[in-house]
Design a protein around this motif. Structure first.
Motif, mmCIF file in Angstrom:
data_model
loop_
_atom_site.group_PDB
_atom_site.id
_atom_site.type_symbol
_atom_site.label_atom_id
_atom_site.label_comp_id
_atom_site.label_asym_id
_atom_site.label_seq_id
_atom_site.Cartn_x
_atom_site.Cartn_y
_atom_site.Cartn_z
ATOM 1 N N ARG A 41 0.835 -1.213 0.000
ATOM 2 C CA ARG A 41 0.000 0.000 0.000
ATOM 3 C C ARG A 41 0.865 1.257 0.000
ATOM 4 O O ARG A 41 0.571 2.213 -0.710
ATOM 5 N N LEU A 42 1.902 1.247 0.808
ATOM 6 C CA LEU A 42 2.810 2.402 0.817
ATOM 7 C C LEU A 42 3.593 2.492 -0.479
ATOM 8 O O LEU A 42 3.809 3.580 -1.015
ATOM 9 N N PHE A 43 4.014 1.363 -0.995
ATOM 10 C CA PHE A 43 4.791 1.325 -2.232
ATOM 11 C C PHE A 43 3.989 1.929 -3.381
ATOM 12 O O PHE A 43 4.513 2.692 -4.191
ATOM 13 N N ASP A 44 2.706 1.610 -3.438
ATOM 14 C CA ASP A 44 1.840 2.085 -4.524
ATOM 15 C C ASP A 44 1.283 3.488 -4.280
ATOM 16 O O ASP A 44 0.677 4.071 -5.187
ATOM 17 N N ALA A 45 1.461 4.036 -3.099
ATOM 18 C CA ALA A 45 0.917 5.355 -2.758
ATOM 19 C C ALA A 45 1.716 6.470 -3.430
ATOM 20 O O ALA A 45 2.881 6.302 -3.781
ATOM 21 N N THR A 46 1.072 7.606 -3.564
ATOM 22 C CA THR A 46 1.758 8.784 -4.086
ATOM 23 C C THR A 46 2.660 9.357 -2.985
ATOM 24 O O THR A 46 2.442 9.087 -1.788
ATOM 25 N N PRO A 47 3.640 10.163 -3.371
ATOM 26 C CA PRO A 47 4.467 10.810 -2.339
ATOM 27 C C PRO A 47 3.636 11.623 -1.349
ATOM 28 O O PRO A 47 3.929 11.630 -0.156
ATOM 29 N N GLU A 48 2.602 12.280 -1.833
ATOM 30 C CA GLU A 48 1.734 13.058 -0.938
ATOM 31 C C GLU A 48 1.033 12.149 0.070
ATOM 32 O O GLU A 48 0.944 12.470 1.258
ATOM 33 N N GLN A 49 0.527 11.016 -0.380
ATOM 34 C CA GLN A 49 -0.135 10.075 0.520
ATOM 35 C C GLN A 49 0.856 9.510 1.534
ATOM 36 O O GLN A 49 0.504 9.301 2.704
ATOM 37 N N ARG A 50 2.083 9.262 1.112
ATOM 38 C CA ARG A 50 3.107 8.744 2.033
ATOM 39 C C ARG A 50 3.468 9.753 3.104
ATOM 40 O O ARG A 50 3.777 9.392 4.237
ATOM 41 N N ARG A 51 3.450 11.030 2.755
ATOM 42 C CA ARG A 51 3.792 12.080 3.726
ATOM 43 C C ARG A 51 2.678 12.313 4.739
ATOM 44 O O ARG A 51 2.921 12.872 5.808
ATOM 45 N N ASN A 52 1.453 11.912 4.397
ATOM 46 C CA ASN A 52 0.304 12.154 5.269
ATOM 47 C C ASN A 52 0.139 10.998 6.254
ATOM 48 O O ASN A 52 -0.716 10.144 6.104
#
Length: 87
Positions: A41-52
């Motif tokens: 899930r983290l791997f496929d997330a956008t950088p913005e989603q990972r930062r949140n």
């Protein structure tokens, strides 16, 4: 007599995620770095989603609300990748 053993504090201090690695800094000064591929899930997330991200479980866990991912410091220290989903 004072103990020389450092205090263990597994609460999260900071989180950083890049394209390859998740790094979690703990309150006791340790850092845990694991391959991002362990957490699809983290791997496929956008950088913005990972930062949140936000603290969970009184600081002993991390929650990413945009992708509904939760990780604990205990699991990270055990080296536990996300379970494989049944296809």
């Amino acid at each position: 007599m004072a103990s020389l053993a450092p205090k263990v504090d597994l609460r999260v201090k900071a989180v950083s995620v890049d394209d390859d690695r998740l790094t979690v800094d703990l309150m006791d000064g340790r850092s845990i770095a694991v391959p991002l591929a362990w957490y699809p899930r983290l791997f496929d997330a956008t950088p913005e989603q990972r930062r949140n991200w936000e603290l969970a479980g009184s600081g002993y866990g991390i929650h990413w609300p945009d992708i509904d991912e939760d990780l604990s410091t205990e699991g990270l220290l055990r080296g536990a990748p996300a379970p494989r989903s049944a296809v």
